[in-house]
Design a protein around this motif. Structure first.
Motif, mmCIF file in Angstrom:
data_model
loop_
_atom_site.group_PDB
_atom_site.id
_atom_site.type_symbol
_atom_site.label_atom_id
_atom_site.label_comp_id
_atom_site.label_asym_id
_atom_site.label_seq_id
_atom_site.Cartn_x
_atom_site.Cartn_y
_atom_site.Cartn_z
ATOM 1 N N ALA A 1 0.762 -1.340 -0.034
ATOM 2 C CA ALA A 1 0.016 -0.161 -0.082
ATOM 3 C C ALA A 1 0.959 1.179 0.095
ATOM 4 C CB ALA A 1 -0.860 -0.221 1.067
ATOM 5 N N LEU B 1 -4.010 5.188 -1.170
ATOM 6 C CA LEU B 1 -4.894 5.609 0.011
ATOM 7 C C LEU B 1 -5.844 6.588 -0.608
ATOM 8 C CD1 LEU B 1 -6.033 5.235 2.933
ATOM 9 C CD2 LEU B 1 -4.195 6.620 3.567
ATOM 10 N N SER C 1 -9.777 6.819 -1.383
ATOM 11 C CA SER C 1 -10.727 7.647 -0.490
ATOM 12 C C SER C 1 -11.557 8.370 -1.544
ATOM 13 C CB SER C 1 -9.729 8.956 0.098
ATOM 14 O OG SER C 1 -10.626 9.788 0.653
ATOM 15 N N ILE D 1 -11.531 7.701 5.504
ATOM 16 C CA ILE D 1 -10.501 6.751 4.836
ATOM 17 C C ILE D 1 -9.305 7.210 4.888
ATOM 18 C CG2 ILE D 1 -10.100 5.528 2.645
ATOM 19 C CD1 ILE D 1 -12.803 5.383 1.952
ATOM 20 N N LEU D 2 -9.020 8.494 4.759
ATOM 21 C CA LEU D 2 -7.709 9.103 4.728
ATOM 22 C C LEU D 2 -7.159 8.888 6.097
ATOM 23 C CD1 LEU D 2 -7.935 12.256 2.562
ATOM 24 C CD2 LEU D 2 -6.707 10.145 2.048
ATOM 25 N N GLY E 1 -7.785 4.268 7.099
ATOM 26 C CA GLY E 1 -7.614 3.510 5.940
ATOM 27 C C GLY E 1 -6.350 2.742 6.141
ATOM 28 N N ALA E 2 -5.214 3.466 6.760
ATOM 29 C CA ALA E 2 -3.810 2.598 6.961
ATOM 30 C C ALA E 2 -3.918 1.881 8.356
ATOM 31 C CB ALA E 2 -2.750 3.834 7.238
#
Length: 253
Positions: free
Chosen positions: A53, A58, A62, A187-188, A191-192
């Protein structure tokens, strides 16, 4: 408390054409959303040969989810309310805005829409894997649970403020894009760490197709808890017991 307005609904309700149409609208909205969102991740894997990733990936995820959810909510809004998320439906139920029986129809349609979208993606890409949500290294289930609770709280709070609140006025026009934006922003942020689901159906489809259920309960418990808290907080503080509010004229801002 909003819980006093919770309604199970009458059995006759489930046979009414408008309930069936609303459930079908949720099915198609979810299919549209998951196909684009999950598909963007599969496209990234294809382009990077299943590489690790990256920040670019990412951001792409998003944007794909924000745009797709904006469309999915918009096309379903006039028929089902455009929930496109079992947690949003649960939040609406807690606030007394939908009956349990109608909500069950929504949940079934949402889950089926996600599964169908993932199957279509798998067939359309020649068998490429639809990856299930998972926790990143050094992220515990409790970390992920808290993340899902907070992110879904923000999502459902936004739904209440822009779409449910009877005092929303002209703000209701931007509800779909506001809902899409908060999901993209979350998500930003998350997400990680755990994939930033905020949506049990979005997690369910890939899990079924890939048959991977590790820590899957987190992606149900977190969103449902966050949705319930948001519904109770917004309803109790800003809807119930608050006097009528006249929206500002557009000349005032």
């Amino acid at each position: 408390m909003p819980i006093s307005r919770i309604a199970v609904g009458r059995p006759v309700e489930v046979s009414q054409p408008d309930v069936l149409r609303a459930a079908l609208a949720e099915f198609f909205s979810m299919l549209i959303f998951v196909f684009a969102g999950e598909g963007s991740g599969m496209a990234f894997n294809k382009l990077t040969d299943n590489g690790s990733a990256t920040p670019t990936g990412l951001v792409a995820a998003s944007l794909a989810h924000a745009f797709a959810l904006f469309v999915a909510v918009s096309v379903g809004a006039n028929i089902s309310g455009g929930h496109v998320n079992p947690a949003v439906t649960f939040g609406a139920f807690i606030g007394g805005n939908i009956t349990l029986l109608r909500g069950i129809f929504y949940w079934i349609a949402q889950l089926l829409g996600s599964v169908v979208a993932c199957w279509l993606l798998k067939f359309a890409t020649g068998g490429q894997e639809t990856s299930a949500f998972s926790l990143s290294s050094n992220v515990s289930v409790w970390n992920a649970l808290l993340l899902e609770i907070v992110m879904t709280f923000g999502l459902v709070y936004t739904v209440y403020a822009t779409a449910v609140d009877p005092k929303k006025g002209n703000v209701g026009i931007v509800a779909p894009i506001a809902i899409g934006f908060i999901v993209g922003a979350n998500i930003l942020a998350g997400g990680a760490f755990d994939g930033a689901s905020m949506n049990p159906a979005v997690s369910f489809g890939p899990a079924v197709v890939s048959w991977s259920w590790t820590h899957h309960w987190v992606y149900w418990a977190g969103p449902f808890i966050g949705a319930a808290i948001a519904a109770i907080v917004y309803d109790k503080l800003f809807i119930v017991g608050v006097g009528a509010h006249e929206p500002l004229s557009t000349n005032d801002f």
